[in-house]
Design a protein around this motif. Structure first.
Motif, PDB file in Angstrom:
ATOM      1  N   LEU A  62       0.815  -1.221   0.000  1.00 32.19           N
ATOM      2  CA  LEU A  62       0.000   0.000   0.000  1.00 32.19           C
ATOM      3  C   LEU A  62       0.846   1.267   0.000  1.00 32.19           C
ATOM      4  N   PHE A  63       2.178   1.117  -0.009  1.00 32.04           N
ATOM      5  CA  PHE A  63       3.073   2.261   0.200  1.00 32.04           C
ATOM      6  C   PHE A  63       4.180   2.301  -0.848  1.00 32.04           C
ATOM      7  N   ASP A  64       4.745   3.486  -1.014  1.00 26.77           N
ATOM      8  CA  ASP A  64       5.969   3.680  -1.793  1.00 26.77           C
ATOM      9  C   ASP A  64       7.066   4.146  -0.838  1.00 26.77           C
ATOM     10  N   ARG A  65       8.235   3.516  -0.913  1.00 25.86           N
ATOM     11  CA  ARG A  65       9.353   3.937  -0.058  1.00 25.86           C
ATOM     12  C   ARG A  65       9.964   5.213  -0.629  1.00 25.86           C
ATOM     13  N   ILE A  66      10.125   6.228   0.218  1.00 26.70           N
ATOM     14  CA  ILE A  66      10.661   7.505  -0.239  1.00 26.70           C
ATOM     15  C   ILE A  66      12.019   7.823   0.389  1.00 26.70           C
ATOM     16  N   ALA A  67      12.414   7.068   1.397  1.00 27.84           N
ATOM     17  CA  ALA A  67      13.728   7.269   2.023  1.00 27.84           C
ATOM     18  C   ALA A  67      14.080   6.028   2.835  1.00 27.84           C
ATOM     19  N   GLU A  68      15.365   5.892   3.162  1.00 25.62           N
ATOM     20  CA  GLU A  68      15.820   4.763   3.969  1.00 25.62           C
ATOM     21  C   GLU A  68      17.016   5.210   4.803  1.00 25.62           C
ATOM     22  N   TYR A  69      17.053   4.766   6.056  1.00 26.93           N
ATOM     23  CA  TYR A  69      18.112   5.150   6.988  1.00 26.93           C
ATOM     24  C   TYR A  69      18.593   3.930   7.756  1.00 26.93           C
ATOM     25  N   ALA A  70      19.877   3.930   8.118  1.00 25.32           N
ATOM     26  CA  ALA A  70      20.411   2.962   9.084  1.00 25.32           C
ATOM     27  C   ALA A  70      20.270   3.628  10.444  1.00 25.32           C
ATOM     28  N   VAL A  71      19.341   3.141  11.258  1.00 27.31           N
ATOM     29  CA  VAL A  71      18.963   3.820  12.495  1.00 27.31           C
ATOM     30  C   VAL A  71      19.618   3.143  13.699  1.00 27.31           C
ATOM     31  N   PRO A  72      20.374   3.890  14.509  1.00 23.10           N
ATOM     32  CA  PRO A  72      20.911   3.315  15.746  1.00 23.10           C
ATOM     33  C   PRO A  72      19.768   3.001  16.716  1.00 23.10           C
ATOM     34  N   VAL A  73      19.812   1.812  17.308  1.00 14.95           N
ATOM     35  CA  VAL A  73      18.769   1.392  18.251  1.00 14.95           C
ATOM     36  C   VAL A  73      19.405   0.713  19.465  1.00 14.95           C
ATOM     37  N   PRO A  74      18.721   0.748  20.625  1.00 15.39           N
ATOM     38  CA  PRO A  74      19.247   0.055  21.803  1.00 15.39           C
ATOM     39  C   PRO A  74      19.202  -1.465  21.608  1.00 15.39           C
ATOM     40  N   LYS A  75      20.319  -2.108  21.858  1.00 12.63           N
ATOM     41  CA  LYS A  75      20.396  -3.562  21.690  1.00 12.63           C
ATOM     42  C   LYS A  75      19.435  -4.286  22.624  1.00 12.63           C
ATOM     43  N   ALA A  76      19.152  -3.695  23.799  1.00 11.93           N
ATOM     44  CA  ALA A  76      18.228  -4.317  24.752  1.00 11.93           C
ATOM     45  C   ALA A  76      16.811  -4.402  24.182  1.00 11.93           C
ATOM     46  N   LEU A  77      16.483  -3.542  23.213  1.00  9.11           N
ATOM     47  CA  LEU A  77      15.148  -3.556  22.603  1.00  9.11           C
ATOM     48  C   LEU A  77      15.083  -4.412  21.351  1.00  9.11           C
ATOM     49  N   GLU A  78      16.091  -4.283  20.495  1.00  5.78           N
ATOM     50  CA  GLU A  78      16.002  -4.839  19.144  1.00  5.78           C
ATOM     51  C   GLU A  78      16.953  -6.003  18.866  1.00  5.78           C
ATOM     52  N   GLU A  79      17.844  -6.318  19.809  1.00  3.69           N
ATOM     53  CA  GLU A  79      18.862  -7.350  19.605  1.00  3.69           C
ATOM     54  C   GLU A  79      19.726  -7.039  18.385  1.00  3.69           C
ATOM     55  N   ALA A  80      19.889  -5.747  18.127  1.00  4.84           N
ATOM     56  CA  ALA A  80      20.743  -5.251  17.041  1.00  4.84           C
ATOM     57  C   ALA A  80      21.161  -3.844  17.427  1.00  4.84           C
ATOM     58  N   GLU A  81      22.202  -3.334  16.787  1.00  2.00           N
ATOM     59  CA  GLU A  81      22.652  -1.971  17.081  1.00  2.00           C
ATOM     60  C   GLU A  81      22.150  -0.964  16.064  1.00  2.00           C
ATOM     61  N   THR A  82      21.762  -1.445  14.878  1.00  2.00           N
ATOM     62  CA  THR A  82      21.132  -0.590  13.870  1.00  2.00           C
ATOM     63  C   THR A  82      20.044  -1.376  13.154  1.00  2.00           C
ATOM     64  N   LEU A  83      19.038  -0.666  12.687  1.00  2.00           N
ATOM     65  CA  LEU A  83      17.981  -1.256  11.866  1.00  2.00           C
ATOM     66  C   LEU A  83      17.821  -0.408  10.614  1.00  2.00           C
ATOM     67  N   VAL A  84      17.861  -1.043   9.446  1.00  2.00           N
ATOM     68  CA  VAL A  84      17.574  -0.329   8.209  1.00  2.00           C
ATOM     69  C   VAL A  84      16.076  -0.061   8.195  1.00  2.00           C
TER      70      VAL A  84
END
Length: 199
Positions: free
Chosen positions: A170-192
């Motif tokens: 239902l959407f068109d992607r208009i931008a993308e970022y490598a986002v820093p995130v807390p590892k305690a929340l996402e089990e990763a340090e960045t999420l695209v």
């Protein structure tokens, strides 16, 4: 549910914005002793999620999207997207959430950034939502509300890091970022994370 301790600090992807946030080592359910209680929502507002960060970065980099327009940040959480819209020159910014604690947190965070949160307009010009497709029921409700807004010619922008229930068709992607995130929340340090415009 006991409220987590928060401190005012800069957001990694949008250092122009500071929010009252839980420590990076804190998990979503830590303040509840690690338990989920369906009658008491977890403090989503005490964290800055990838979708909200990406949406905020996009608005700060492209202020023309919201400048002079009425903006409603739906399921606002910490209020980061609403705050970015205000900083980008929106004429009016509303921030709503099912959790009253989130609305209070969003107003507190907005005040810390010199942004005023208004009551939601009957029909905004732009509807924002960051990281809202995390369960089947949330995704269905958000999609329903967004489609209704589009039928009224409201521009709908979403930040999403690839949550399993995001209806990308239902959407068109208009931008993308490598986002820093807390590892305690996402089990990763960045999420695209993508910023998407509803068709």
């Amino acid at each position: 549910m006991p409220q987590p301790t928060t401190t005012l600090r800069e957001v990694p992807l949008t250092p122009e914005i500071s929010l009252h946030l839980a420590a990076d080592s804190t998990g979503l359910f830590d303040s509840a002793g690690g338990e989920f209680r369906s009658d008491d929502p977890p403090p989503f507002w005490a964290f800055v999620w990838a979708g909200g960060q990406a949406l905020a970065r996009y608005l700060l980099d492209h202020p023309e999207v919201v400048a002079g327009r009425r903006v409603h940040d739906l399921a606002t959480g910490s209020g980061i997207a609403a705050i970015a819209a205000g900083k980008a020159g929106a004429a009016e910014v509303a921030a709503t959430d099912l959790d009253p604690a989130a609305e209070l947190a969003a107003r507190r965070n907005a005040a810390a950034n010199g942004v005023v949160i208004s009551d939601p307009p009957a029909r905004p010009d732009v509807l924002l939502a960051g990281d809202v497709f995390y369960t089947p029921s949330a995704a269905a409700e958000m999609t329903r509300r967004m489609r209704a807004a589009r039928r009224e010619s409201v521009e709908v922008l979403v930040g999403d890091p690839g949550r399993g229930y995001f209806p990308d068709r239902l959407f068109d992607r208009i931008a993308e970022y490598a986002v820093p995130v807390p590892k305690a929340l996402e089990e990763a340090e960045t999420l695209v994370t993508g910023v998407w415009r509803m068709r």
